[in-house]
Design an enzyme around this catalytic site. Structure first.
Site, PDB file in Angstrom:
ATOM      1  CB  CYS A 126     -71.333  67.447  -1.080  1.00 26.00           C
ATOM      2  SG  CYS A 126     -70.752  66.276  -2.220  1.00 26.00           S
ATOM      3  CG  HIS A 234     -74.741  66.138  -5.220  1.00 27.00           C
ATOM      4  ND1 HIS A 234     -74.160  66.632  -6.441  1.00 27.00           N
ATOM      5  CD2 HIS A 234     -73.640  66.080  -4.307  1.00 27.00           C
ATOM      6  CE1 HIS A 234     -72.966  66.377  -6.417  1.00 27.00           C
ATOM      7  NE2 HIS A 234     -72.280  66.120  -5.021  1.00 27.00           N
TER       8      HIS A 234
END
Ligand code: 2RA
Length: 329
Positions: A126, A234
């Site tokens: 990711c 994130h």
């Protein structure tokens, strides 16, 4: 199109089912797969209920595509068996990412390299996906030679137990610890396990996967990955050194014209990306684009994305979409 989702009851697996529906992927039959403890659970998809089954039964149904998000060990064991049956596997674990015979794909960057013979395709980590979505256009235009990145990673990247630890700590309760320390009101510079070189596996994924996706061994990357008490996505602070001189407005324009990237960059009105704003969205958001005055041809910027979406489920579904649209399955 029969599509299996292996790990269908996990956080990424659930998101994969949602994105398959949102993207109107032409699924005629969904095959949700999970461990025995979930057999029989119902997964809702396009107004129909599908029962969770085991992976052996799923293989016997011979799906056209299998999206895997069930850990590296299961992928190592089962992805080749699905591929041997002619099923195209898109795997979200780290099992195959650095295999020289497996493509590591972000469709907007290297989707065009895919062929019918690619039967196991690796979905990048990711934190790598959101980084390369911004690095790739800059690399093509200006030649990236060095990247220093610090990540601020959501607890959802660790899984549901980590989210439960955060929520428990927020309530002032004790319980099982996923992290070595409390995550509530804390930052932990420890994502995945430490390696002999002093870096974590997460940090080395950023280093190695970025080079593989950009296809340029000359790009040097160094990373610090930090876990933070956030659920939306994130965030990454990135320092990028390039070969050619640039003007910041030209960089901003280049990124604004990049498919899958949204520029949110106006400090006069406090416009910059945040994980709360990015949650549930499929794009990568970039802001705080500014020159690094301490050296030549270097800039700083801030990248945010929902790690369950573009960082995992959306990217995997976009790979499937590319395969279907280009008749590669
Ligand atoms: C993490 N990128 O955030 C890893 C795995 N999802 O922990």
């Amino acid at each position: 199109m029969k599509i299996a989702v292996v790990g269908a009851t996990g956080m990424v697996g659930c998101e994969m089912v949602k994105v398959l529906e949102e993207f109107k992927i032409p699924v005629t039959e969904l095959i949700p797969v999970a461990s025995e403890s979930s057999f029989g659970k119902k997964v809702e998809f396009k107004g129909k209920s599908y029962s969770v089954i085991g992976i052996e039964q799923a293989l016997s149904l011979k799906p056209d595509i299998a999206l895997f998000s069930a850990g590296g060990a299961l992928s190592q064991q089962w992805a080749p068996r699905f591929a041997e049956m002619g099923v195209t596997v898109i795997d979200n674990s780290s099992a195959w990412r650095m295999d020289p015979n497996v493509k590591l794909v972000v469709p907007e960057i290297n989707g065009s390299t895919l062929t019918k013979s690619d039967k196991i395709i690796a979905n990048p980590n990711c934190s790598t996906i959101q980084l390369v979505m911004v690095l790739s256009p800059i690399h093509r235009e200006f030649g990236v030679n060095r990247v220093v990145i610090s990540t601020y990673q959501s607890v959802t990247g660790t899984g549901v137990k980590a989210v439960q630890q955060l929520e428990r700590e927020e309530r002032g309760e004790k319980g099982d610890m996923v992290y070595p320390y409390a995550i509530h009101r804390n930052c932990i510079p420890h994502c995945d396990v430490f390696m002999e070189n002093g870096y974590t596996k997460e940090e080395m994924k950023l280093v190695n996967e970025t080079v593989k996706i950009l296809g340029d061994e000359q790009v040097r990357v160094t990373a610090t990955a930090v876990r933070v008490p956030v659920v939306g996505g994130h965030s990454e602070s990135v320092n990028i050194s390039v070969d050619k001189a640039f003007e910041i407005p030209a960089v901003r324009k280049l990124l604004a014209e990049t498919k899958g990237v949204q520029v949110q960059d106006n400090t006069e009105v406090n416009a910059y990306p945040t994980p709360n704003a990015a949650q549930g969205k499929n794009d990568v958001f970039v802001g705080r684009i500014r020159r690094d005055f301490t050296t030549d041809n270097t800039l700083n910027l801030w990248i945010v994305a929902d790690n369950l979406r573009k960082g995992a489920a959306t990217n995997a579904v976009q790979i499937a979409q590319h395969l279907i649209e280009n008749k590669l399955v």
